[in-house]
Scaffold this active site. Sequence first.
Site, PDB file in Angstrom:
ATOM      1  N   ARG A  85     -25.127  52.465 -31.124  1.00  0.00           N
ATOM      2  CA  ARG A  85     -24.578  53.806 -31.328  1.00  0.00           C
ATOM      3  C   ARG A  85     -24.277  53.930 -32.809  1.00  0.00           C
ATOM      4  NH1 ARG A  85     -20.236  57.703 -29.127  1.00  0.00           N
ATOM      5  NH2 ARG A  85     -20.055  58.970 -30.980  1.00  0.00           N
ATOM      6  N   ARG A  94     -26.269  61.152 -30.053  1.00  0.00           N
ATOM      7  CA  ARG A  94     -25.896  59.731 -29.970  1.00  0.00           C
ATOM      8  C   ARG A  94     -26.701  59.076 -28.857  1.00  0.00           C
ATOM      9  NH1 ARG A  94     -20.966  61.566 -28.637  1.00  0.00           N
ATOM     10  NH2 ARG A  94     -21.153  62.792 -30.525  1.00  0.00           N
ATOM     11  N   ASP A  97     -22.585  57.551 -25.249  1.00  0.00           N
ATOM     12  CA  ASP A  97     -21.186  57.877 -25.423  1.00  0.00           C
ATOM     13  C   ASP A  97     -20.484  57.436 -24.149  1.00  0.00           C
ATOM     14  OD1 ASP A  97     -19.623  59.113 -27.397  1.00  0.00           O
ATOM     15  OD2 ASP A  97     -19.302  60.817 -26.112  1.00  0.00           O
ATOM     16  N   ASP A  99     -16.839  57.390 -22.448  1.00  0.00           N
ATOM     17  CA  ASP A  99     -15.457  57.842 -22.595  1.00  0.00           C
ATOM     18  C   ASP A  99     -14.624  57.354 -21.409  1.00  0.00           C
ATOM     19  OD1 ASP A  99     -15.871  59.335 -24.969  1.00  0.00           O
ATOM     20  OD2 ASP A  99     -16.626  61.037 -23.837  1.00  0.00           O
TER      21      ASP A  99
END
Length: 160
Positions: A85, A94, A97, A99
């Site tokens: 990344r 990207r 990701d 989260d």
Amino acid sequence: MTEAIAYIGLGTNLGRRMAHLEKALRRLEDRNGVRITQLSSVYETAPVGYLNQPDFLNACAEIKTTRSPMDLLHILLDVEQELHRVRRIRWGPRTIDLDLLLYDDRIIQEEQLVVPHPRMTDRSFVLVPLAEIAPDVVIPGTGQTVAWWAEERKQGSEVV
Ligand SMILES: Nc1nc2nc(S)n(CCO)c2c(=O)[nH]1
């Protein structure tokens, strides 16, 4: 040691997107103290925020973990690094990701880590996949379920 239930948001809009998702999930599963117990469908979504970028693939995963929230955050950051990344533009494209959305019913507000994820109740690309696997989970601090928020955000989107 009891296991916590956590929910992860996955997103990618660069390169071989499906391959990035699959690799990230494999790397997560390989980590000690992390088990993937549910996985949503994969959704193709138009970018929100920074619009001048390719469409995303988004999904959510339920994991059971013996790791602390901070440890889990570092595992997510490690996996993002393993997938190369690169953070060129803050909101830009990207490879992956990851989260941390929810960790049991915890509310965490630390420099490095805010849980529930601060923008998750604004994001259909998070709420729709999450409602597929965890509709009845109450988002701590909001008193409402994931399904409620997903419906709320759907109604928020304009009728075309
Ligand atoms: N549809 C969509 N738009 C997005 N904008 C940003 S930033 N992101 C990255 C959020 O972490 C996304 C995303 O994952 N999906």
